[in-house]
Design an enzyme around this catalytic site. Structure first.
Site: not given
Ligand SMILES: *Cc1c(COP(=O)(O)O)cnc(C)c1O
Length: 386
Positions: A153, A181, A201, A239, A327
Site C-alpha cells: 500500500n 491494493q 476490501s 445480520t 494508519c
Molecule cells: C486498507 C488496507 C487494509 C485494511 O482494510 P480495511 O477494510 O480498511 O480494514 C488491509 N490491507 C491493505 C494492504 C490495505 O491497504
C-alpha cells in the site's frame, strides 16, 4: 487564494463511484433480513448472492468461497486466528509473513508471536521484493501459514505470489495473500495464484467502507472470528450488511470491467508526475520497484524536508496526499515499510505517497508539478538537517 482540492490519496480510501452510489440509493429501502424466509428477506438475500458472484468473479474464485466481512482488517485477522485454532492438531506452529505487511497482518502475526508461536518477518530488498533466499530458508515442515501481500500500500511493489505459493505448497503450508491494493489495478486470480485465502476490501475499490471479503479455497480450514448466528454458513455471524454488500457487488463488477483502463490511465498520469518531479526537484528518490509496481502509486523521498511539513504545505494548496500509510499519520515513527527497504529514518520521514485514481486529471498532475517544487525548496532552505 486557491480553492482547488486535489485528492491523490486513493490507496488510503476511494470515494464511491457514481454507479455504486446510485445503486445504494436505489436499494436503501431494502430492509429485509437476508436470512428471513419471507419475500422481504428473499429480496435482500438475492442482492447478497448477486454480490457474492461479482466478488468471486473479481478474484477468479467461485462465489461459494467468498465470505463477507467488515473489511480487510477482519479478513486478515480471521485467517491468523483460524491458524491459531488449528496449530495444535496440525503439528505445525510456524508462521511466515513479511516486514512490509499492512498493520492488520503485522499485528496479527506479532500477537501470535507473543503467544509463543515462531513467526518470521521476511526481509525485503531495496525495491521492496521479499528476499527469496530468506523465504526458502524459513520454510519448513513446521510452517503452518505463509501470508504475503500481493501489492504494498505504501510503495506499490508487487510480489510473485504464484512462486511464493508454489514453494509453500511443496512444504504443505497454507497460503494467504492480502490483495486489497492489487484488485482493480492488476489481474488477481485465486486459482492461478494457487493460494488458499485472499483478503479484499471494498472501500479501496470505490465502494462503501466497513465491508470486505475473505476468499477461502474449498477444503482450507476456517474458524469464525465472530460467533453467533448461522450467516455465511456459520463462519461469520451477524445480520448481513446488505447495503454494504450490494455496493461491494457493483464496485466489484466495475473494477473487473475497467481493470485495463484504470491501469492505463493511472499509469500514464503517475509516470508524468514522477518525471515532472524528477525534472523539477533536485535530489529526490523514488521508492518501490521500477517495473513490478502498482500503476497508480508513487512514493517519493525528499531529502532535507520533513514529511509532515510537506503534507501541511501541500494541504494549504489543496493537495491531499500522505506520508506512508494513513494508519501511520500522527505517529512520529518512520514508515516500517521504508525502514524495511533500508531507507534511513531521516529520509523515511521526508517521504510522500501519491496514489492516483479515477478522479485524477492531467491538470491535477500539472498543478502538483507546479506547486510541489517551491514547497520543497522553501522547507529545505529552513531545514536544520544537513
Ligand atoms: C486498507 C488496507 C487494509 C485494511 O482494510 P480495511 O477494510 O480498511 O480494514 C488491509 N490491507 C491493505 C494492504 C490495505 O491497504
Amino acid at each position: 487564494m486557491t480553492e482547488r482540492k486535489i485528492y491523490i490519496d486513493y490507496n488510503a480510501t476511494t470515494p464511491l463511484r457514481e454507479e455504486v452510489k446510485a445503486a445504494i440509493i436505489e436499494d436503501l429501502g431494502i430492509y429485509g433480513n437476508a436470512s428471513s424466509m419471507h419475500a422481504s428477506g428473499r429480496l435482500a438475500h438475492a442482492r447478497v448472492e448477486e454480490a457474492r458472484q461479482a466478488v468471486g468473479a473479481l478474484l477468479g474464485a467461485p462465489a461459494a468461497g467468498i465470505i463477507f466481512t467488515s473489511g480487510g482488517s477482519e479478513s486478515n485477522n480471521t485467517v491468523f486466528q483460524t491458524m491459531r485454532s488449528i496449530a495444535g492438531d496440525s503439528g505445525r506452529n510456524e508462521f511466515i509473513t513479511t516486514a512490509i505487511e499492512h498493520p492488520c497482518v503485522l499485528n496479527s502475526a506479532s500477537y501470535l508471536k507473543k503467544l509463543g508461536f515462531k513467526v518470521t518477518f521476511l526481509p525485503v530488498d531495496d525495491y521492496g521484493k521479499i528476499k527469496m533466499d530468506a523465504y526458502k530458508a524459513a520454510l519448513s515442515d513446521k510452517t503452518l501459514l505463509v501470508s504475503v501481500m500481493m501489492a504494498n500500500n505504501e510503495i506499490g511493489t508487487i510480489q510473485d505470489i504464484k512462486e511464493i505459493s508454489r514453494l509453500a505448497k511443496e512444504k504443505g503450508a497454507w497460503v494467504h495473500s492480502d490483495v486489497v491494493q492489487a484488485v482493480g489495478k492488476i489481474p488477481v486470480n485465486a486459482v492461478d495464484l494457487g493460494v488458499d485465502y485472499l483478503t479484499v476490501s471494498c472501500h479501496k475499490i470505490y465502494g462503501p467502507k466497513g465491508i470486505g471479503a475473505l476468499y477461502v479455497k474449498k477444503g482450507a480450514p476456517l474458524f469464525p472470528l465472530i460467533h453467533g448466528g448461522h450467516q455465511e454458513d456459520g463462519f461469520r455471524a451477524g445480520t448481513y450488511n446488505n447495503i454494504g454488500i450490494l455496493g461491494f457487488g457493483i464496485a466489484a463488477v466495475l473494477a473487473r470491467r475497467d481493470l485495463d483502463k484504470y491501469a492505463r490511465q493511472t499509469r500514464a498520469l503517475r509516470n508524468k508526475l514522477r518525471d515532472g518531479l524528477l525534472a523539477r526537484v533536485p535530489n529526490i528518490k523514488i521508492n518501490g520497484h521500477p517495473e513490478d509496481v502498482l500503476p497508480n502509486t508513487l512514493n517519493v523521498s525528499f531529502p532535507r524536508a520533513e514529511g509532515e511539513a510537506i503534507l501541511l504545505s501541500m494541504d494549504i494548496k489543496g493537495i491531499e496526499a500522505s506520508t506512508g500509510s494513513a494508519c501511520a499519520s500522527g505517529s512520529l515513527e518512520p514508515s516500517h515499510v521504508l525502514m524495511a527497504l533500508g531507507v534511513d529514518a531521516e529520509l523515511a520521514h521526508g517521504s510522500i505517497r501519491f496514489s492516483l485514481g479515477w478522479g485524477t486529471s492531467d491538470e491535477d498532475i500539472d498543478y502538483i508539478i507546479e506547486e510541489v517544487p517551491p514547497i520543497i525548496a522553501r522547507l529545505r532552505a529552513m531545514s536544520t538537517l544537513t
